[in-house]
Scaffold this motif. Structure first.
Motif, mmCIF file in Angstrom:
data_model
loop_
_atom_site.group_PDB
_atom_site.id
_atom_site.type_symbol
_atom_site.label_atom_id
_atom_site.label_comp_id
_atom_site.label_asym_id
_atom_site.label_seq_id
_atom_site.Cartn_x
_atom_site.Cartn_y
_atom_site.Cartn_z
ATOM 1 N N ASP A 28 -27.173 46.151 -20.214
ATOM 2 C CA ASP A 28 -27.484 44.752 -19.915
ATOM 3 C C ASP A 28 -28.969 44.594 -19.541
ATOM 4 O O ASP A 28 -29.607 43.607 -19.922
ATOM 5 N N VAL A 29 -29.528 45.553 -18.837
ATOM 6 C CA VAL A 29 -30.957 45.508 -18.505
ATOM 7 C C VAL A 29 -31.776 45.636 -19.785
ATOM 8 O O VAL A 29 -32.745 44.895 -19.998
ATOM 9 N N ARG A 30 -31.374 46.547 -20.647
ATOM 10 C CA ARG A 30 -32.079 46.742 -21.925
ATOM 11 C C ARG A 30 -32.068 45.444 -22.750
ATOM 12 O O ARG A 30 -33.088 45.018 -23.270
ATOM 13 N N ARG A 31 -30.913 44.791 -22.838
ATOM 14 C CA ARG A 31 -30.811 43.537 -23.604
ATOM 15 C C ARG A 31 -31.701 42.452 -23.005
ATOM 16 O O ARG A 31 -32.378 41.720 -23.727
ATOM 17 N N ASN A 32 -31.717 42.347 -21.673
ATOM 18 C CA ASN A 32 -32.541 41.327 -21.010
ATOM 19 C C ASN A 32 -34.033 41.566 -21.248
ATOM 20 O O ASN A 32 -34.784 40.622 -21.493
ATOM 21 N N VAL A 33 -34.456 42.813 -21.177
ATOM 22 C CA VAL A 33 -35.869 43.135 -21.411
ATOM 23 C C VAL A 33 -36.245 42.818 -22.849
ATOM 24 O O VAL A 33 -37.279 42.186 -23.109
ATOM 25 N N LEU A 34 -35.411 43.223 -23.792
ATOM 26 C CA LEU A 34 -35.703 42.932 -25.199
ATOM 27 C C LEU A 34 -35.727 41.427 -25.469
ATOM 28 O O LEU A 34 -36.590 40.938 -26.206
ATOM 29 N N SER B 56 -36.530 39.100 -23.347
ATOM 30 C CA SER B 56 -37.763 38.610 -22.744
ATOM 31 C C SER B 56 -38.975 38.910 -23.626
ATOM 32 O O SER B 56 -39.861 38.067 -23.813
ATOM 33 N N ILE B 57 -39.003 40.101 -24.197
ATOM 34 C CA ILE B 57 -40.114 40.462 -25.098
ATOM 35 C C ILE B 57 -40.103 39.560 -26.323
ATOM 36 O O ILE B 57 -41.153 39.049 -26.737
ATOM 37 N N ARG B 58 -38.929 39.340 -26.888
ATOM 38 C CA ARG B 58 -38.839 38.472 -28.076
ATOM 39 C C ARG B 58 -39.274 37.047 -27.752
ATOM 40 O O ARG B 58 -39.981 36.409 -28.534
ATOM 41 N N ALA B 59 -38.872 36.538 -26.600
ATOM 42 C CA ALA B 59 -39.257 35.183 -26.209
ATOM 43 C C ALA B 59 -40.762 35.089 -26.003
ATOM 44 O O ALA B 59 -41.399 34.108 -26.422
ATOM 45 N N THR B 60 -41.355 36.088 -25.396
ATOM 46 C CA THR B 60 -42.802 36.109 -25.183
ATOM 47 C C THR B 60 -43.542 36.168 -26.504
ATOM 48 O O THR B 60 -44.513 35.420 -26.717
ATOM 49 N N THR C 87 -46.865 33.684 -30.735
ATOM 50 C CA THR C 87 -47.139 33.547 -32.165
ATOM 51 C C THR C 87 -47.168 32.076 -32.577
ATOM 52 O O THR C 87 -47.757 31.740 -33.586
ATOM 53 N N GLN C 88 -46.543 31.196 -31.780
ATOM 54 C CA GLN C 88 -46.555 29.772 -32.089
ATOM 55 C C GLN C 88 -47.813 29.081 -31.587
ATOM 56 O O GLN C 88 -48.137 27.998 -32.002
#
Length: 83
Positions: A64-70, A72-76, A81-82
Protein backbone atom coordinates in the motif's frame (compact mmCIF):
# COMPACT_ATOMS: atom_id res chain seq x y z
CA UNK A 1 52.98 -6.01 11.73
CA UNK A 2 53.19 -2.30 12.28
CA UNK A 3 50.71 0.24 13.55
CA UNK A 4 49.27 1.84 10.44
CA UNK A 5 48.17 4.97 12.31
CA UNK A 6 44.85 6.74 12.62
CA UNK A 7 45.00 8.51 9.25
CA UNK A 8 45.45 5.31 7.28
CA UNK A 9 43.01 3.30 9.39
CA UNK A 10 40.31 5.92 8.92
CA UNK A 11 41.04 6.41 5.22
CA UNK A 12 40.66 2.67 4.58
CA UNK A 13 37.90 2.01 7.12
CA UNK A 14 35.05 1.46 4.66
CA UNK A 15 37.09 -0.94 2.54
CA UNK A 16 38.24 -2.70 5.72
CA UNK A 17 34.66 -3.17 6.93
CA UNK A 18 33.63 -4.59 3.54
CA UNK A 19 36.70 -6.87 3.41
CA UNK A 20 37.89 -5.17 0.22
CA UNK A 21 41.58 -4.81 1.13
CA UNK A 22 44.45 -7.29 1.17
CA UNK A 23 44.99 -9.49 4.24
CA UNK A 24 48.17 -7.65 5.30
CA UNK A 25 46.49 -4.24 5.26
CA UNK A 26 43.43 -5.71 6.93
CA UNK A 27 45.58 -7.12 9.71
CA UNK A 28 47.42 -3.80 10.19
CA UNK A 29 44.16 -1.86 10.39
CA UNK A 30 42.57 -4.39 12.77
CA UNK A 31 45.64 -4.19 15.01
CA UNK A 32 45.46 -0.39 15.03
CA UNK A 33 41.72 -0.30 15.73
CA UNK A 34 42.11 -2.81 18.55
CA UNK A 35 44.54 -0.46 20.28
CA UNK A 36 43.03 2.94 19.48
CA UNK A 37 39.88 4.11 21.27
CA UNK A 38 39.15 6.87 18.75
CA UNK A 39 39.34 4.52 15.78
CA UNK A 40 37.31 1.90 17.67
CA UNK A 41 34.52 4.44 18.07
CA UNK A 42 34.69 5.48 14.44
CA UNK A 43 34.70 1.84 13.32
CA UNK A 44 31.64 1.12 15.49
CA UNK A 45 29.72 4.02 13.94
CA UNK A 46 30.77 3.01 10.42
CA UNK A 47 29.85 -0.64 11.04
CA UNK A 48 26.46 0.35 12.47
CA UNK A 49 25.70 2.57 9.46
CA UNK A 50 26.91 -0.06 6.99
CA UNK A 51 24.74 -2.73 8.62
CA UNK A 52 21.70 -0.42 8.66
CA UNK A 53 22.10 0.42 4.98
CA UNK A 54 22.49 -3.24 4.06
CA UNK A 55 19.34 -4.15 6.00
CA UNK A 56 17.40 -1.27 4.42
CA UNK A 57 18.40 -2.38 0.94
CA UNK A 58 16.96 -5.84 1.61
CA UNK A 59 13.64 -4.62 2.98
CA UNK A 60 10.67 -3.80 0.78
CA UNK A 61 7.98 -1.25 1.50
CA UNK A 62 4.48 -2.60 2.15
CA UNK A 63 2.42 -2.78 -1.04
CA UNK A 64 0.00 0.00 0.00
CA UNK A 65 2.91 2.38 0.69
CA UNK A 66 4.46 1.46 -2.66
CA UNK A 67 1.16 2.16 -4.49
CA UNK A 68 0.74 5.52 -2.73
CA UNK A 69 4.28 6.63 -3.58
CA UNK A 70 3.89 5.61 -7.22
CA UNK A 71 0.52 7.41 -7.44
CA UNK A 72 2.09 10.54 -6.00
CA UNK A 73 4.95 10.39 -8.51
CA UNK A 74 2.52 9.95 -11.39
CA UNK A 75 0.39 12.87 -10.20
CA UNK A 76 3.46 15.09 -9.87
CA UNK A 77 4.67 14.14 -13.35
CA UNK A 78 1.23 14.82 -14.82
CA UNK A 79 1.15 18.24 -13.17
CA UNK A 80 4.61 19.19 -14.39
CA UNK A 81 4.17 17.94 -17.96
CA UNK A 82 0.96 19.97 -18.34
CA UNK A 83 2.59 23.22 -17.22
Amino acid sequence: MTDCGCDRARADLEEYLRNEICKTEQSDIREHIDGCEGCQSEALVARTLTDAVQRACKEAAPEDVRRNVLASIRATRATHTQS
